[in-house]
Each structure stands twice: as structure tokens, then as C-alpha cells.
Design an enzyme around this catalytic site. Structure first.
Site, PDB file in Angstrom:
ATOM      1  CB  SER A  18      -0.920   0.015   1.223  1.00  0.00           C
ATOM      2  OG  SER A  18      -1.594   1.252   1.311  1.00  0.00           O
ATOM      3  CE  LYS A  69     -11.615   0.163  -1.197  1.00  0.00           C
ATOM      4  NZ  LYS A  69     -11.480   0.763  -2.551  1.00  0.00           N
ATOM      5  CG  ASN A  90     -12.277   5.109   0.396  1.00  0.00           C
ATOM      6  OD1 ASN A  90     -13.144   5.858   0.854  1.00  0.00           O
ATOM      7  ND2 ASN A  90     -11.335   5.538  -0.430  1.00  0.00           N
ATOM      8  CG  ASP A 106     -11.962   4.616  -3.781  1.00  0.00           C
ATOM      9  OD1 ASP A 106     -10.825   5.109  -3.649  1.00  0.00           O
ATOM     10  OD2 ASP A 106     -12.268   3.492  -3.347  1.00  0.00           O
ATOM     11  N   GLY A 131     -15.881  -5.209 -11.614  1.00  0.00           N
ATOM     12  CA  GLY A 131     -15.673  -5.480 -10.198  1.00  0.00           C
ATOM     13  C   GLY A 131     -16.077  -4.302  -9.323  1.00  0.00           C
ATOM     14  NE  ARG A 154     -11.852 -11.264 -18.679  1.00  0.00           N
ATOM     15  CZ  ARG A 154     -11.184 -11.380 -19.824  1.00  0.00           C
ATOM     16  NH1 ARG A 154     -11.665 -12.148 -20.781  1.00  0.00           N
ATOM     17  NH2 ARG A 154     -10.058 -10.720 -20.022  1.00  0.00           N
ATOM     18  NE  ARG A 158     -17.417 -10.170 -11.958  1.00  0.00           N
ATOM     19  CZ  ARG A 158     -16.967  -9.752 -10.785  1.00  0.00           C
ATOM     20  NH1 ARG A 158     -17.668  -8.871 -10.091  1.00  0.00           N
ATOM     21  NH2 ARG A 158     -15.848 -10.208 -10.280  1.00  0.00           N
TER      22      ARG A 158
END
Length: 276
Positions: A18, A69, A90, A106, A131, A154, A158
Site C-alpha cells: 500500500s 470496504k 474506504n 474513491d 468489479g 466477461r 457480471r
């Protein structure tokens, strides 16, 4: 440790790489907060409740990365609308009365990183991937995109998730198969949210006059796609840009000092990456 010596840290698993300590410590030094410390702790979902429970009054806040998160939300006293919109926190800040509040920097961090490059509004956009970062990207696009967002994914599972996020965030989302992902590169704004190496095969399809690519990766950098994009004269926003902008917002919330030292934090991040 006295309450005067304030503490903050980043939690996650894995956490060793990180950059958050580098960024936050650079901010503290610039702001003259010599009695503040910022550390990193390897904490998984199972260990998180115990860690949060032992936080003393010296703690100003926490930064959270994967996989914490969502897991942190039940442990907090309140959560901002921004964090609730994507079910991801976050940033945790301890208020003066000891309450723990959760936020997501974010999303505004993405918007700020784009604004820094002159992107205030786009008519449409494409997202590569589906994601957790893709849902944050959708939330950011809800603020700046006036038309359709196409998400290249994909699997049908999703795709269904991204359409659900679109409905929830009030963004017009169309999904497309990953096999057609090269078409994404013609959008006014392309946001790549996939793991390292995933978009390498798309680099041959970069158009002659590319627009703006926001690639959320930062190590290794540049990605193959970002390098080709830059070589063709397109604008590139990096994962470091996102990391710095979201960290500035965290520093401001935890310390109460504004504005956070963006340039100092970015340079510290660049130095740390160059040394890896």
C-alpha cells in the site's frame, strides 16, 4: 499515547504494498502535524471487528482497502450517501464525540482526477471490467456523464450486476461482451478497472486519435494500454492520480485541514513507485 498524538492507518489484506502511508505521512509533514502517525496493518474480514473495537480516542481515522470496504459498514455509527450508493467505505473518521463515520473518497477522487485533466462532462463513456472499482466508476460517471455508459464484461452474471448498479445509481448502462472490448476504445472516456495485464491485448486497437483513458492501475506503470494511448497522443489519467486525489480527501476529513497538499502527496507517491 496521549490524545494529542493522533493516529491513522490503512487496513487490508494484502497490505504490504500500500502507498497510503507514503501519501498520508507526506501530507502530515507538509501540514506540520508532527505528532500524527500513519501506519499499515494486515487485517482481514475476520479480524476487522476486533480491530475497530479497540480503537482508542487517539485514533483520527482509517483508510480501508480490499477486502474490508463492505465488511466495515455494520461496524460504523453512520455512512455517507456516497458510500451507501456503492455499499463500499474506504474512509472511517472518528468524530469529536467518538462516533465512527464511513465515507467513500474513491468516487469524488475519480471526479477530481478527471477534472484536473479538464474532463468536466462527457456525453458517453465505456468501462472495462465489472468489479468493485467498476461500481465506483459508475458512481463517478453518474456525476459527469450525460448519456450512455457501455460496460464490457466477461459473463452474463457480471453484466446483470452492472445493469443493477446502473439502475441504482441512475446511470444508463448497456453491457457488451468482453470479446468486443476493442470498441470501447472509441468512447469519449474509457475507464479501465481490470487487474494488471487484462487490457494488454487491447493495445493494438487504440485509435489514431484517442480521447481520454482512465486506467486505475499504478504499479507497474504505465500499462501496455496506457503507454500506447499516450504514444498516440491521448490523455491518460493513472491509478496514482486516483490514489492521490482520494487520499487528499481522506487527509482533509481526518485532520480537518483544507486544502490537502495534493502536489506534495503526488510527488511522494511518484518517488516511492520509482524506488520499487
Amino acid at each position: 499515547m496521549s490524545v494529542n498524538n493522533r493516529r491513522a492507518a490503512v487496513l487490508g489484506s494484502p497490505i504490504a504494498h500500500s502507498l497510503s502511508p507514503v501519501l498520508h505521512r507526506a501530507a502530515y509533514a507538509e501540514l506540520g502535524l508532527d505528532d500524527w502517525s500513519y501506519d499499515r496493518f494486515e487485517v482481514d474480514e475476520e479480524a476487522l471487528p476486533g480491530f475497530v473495537e479497540q480503537l482508542g480516542p487517539e485514533w483520527a481515522g482509517l483508510s480501508l482497502t480490499m477486502p474490508l470496504k463492505r465488511a466495515v459498514i455494520p461496524l460504523l455509527d453512520s455512512v455517507s450517501d456516497t458510500a451507501a450508493s456503492v455499499e463500499a467505505v474506504n474512509t472511517v473518521v472518528r468524530t469529536g464525540d467518538g462516533r465512527l463515520t464511513g465515507d467513500n473518497t474513491d468516487i469524488p477522487g475519480m471526479v477530481a482526477a478527471l477534472r484536473e485533466r479538464g474532463i468536466e462532462q462527457v456525453e458517453s463513456a465505456a468501462i472495462l471490467g465489472a468489479g468493485a472499482t467498476a461500481s465506483s466508476a459508475l458512481a463517478a460517471l453518474a456525476r459527469i456523464c450525460t448519456g450512455e455508459v457501455v460496460a464490457y464484461v466477461r459473463s452474463e452474471a457480471r453484466a446483470a450486476e452492472m445493469r443493477q448498479w446502473g439502475e441504482r445509481l441512475d446511470v444508463e448502462v448497456r453491457t457488451a461482451d468482453w470479446a468486443d472490448a476493442a470498441r470501447a476504445l472509441h468512447a469519449p472516456l474509457v475507464i479501465a478497472t481490470t487487474p494488471a495485464g487484462t487490457t494488454d491485448a487491447l493495445s493494438h486497437a487504440v485509435p489514431e486519435r484517442p480521447t481520454t483513458l482512465f486506467d486505475v492501475l499504478y504499479d507497474p506503470w504505465p500499462t501496455t494500454l496506457a503507454a500506447r494511448w499516450s504514444a498516440y497522443g491521448g490523455a491518460v489519467v493513472s491509478g496514482l492520480d486516483l490514489l492521490v486525489h482520494q487520499a487528499v480527501l481522506q487527509v482533509e476529513q481526518m485532520t480537518g485541514r483544507t486544502p490537502g497538499p495534493l502536489d506534495v502527496m503526488r510527488k511522494a507517491g511518484e518517488r516511492a513507485l520509482a524506488g520499487r
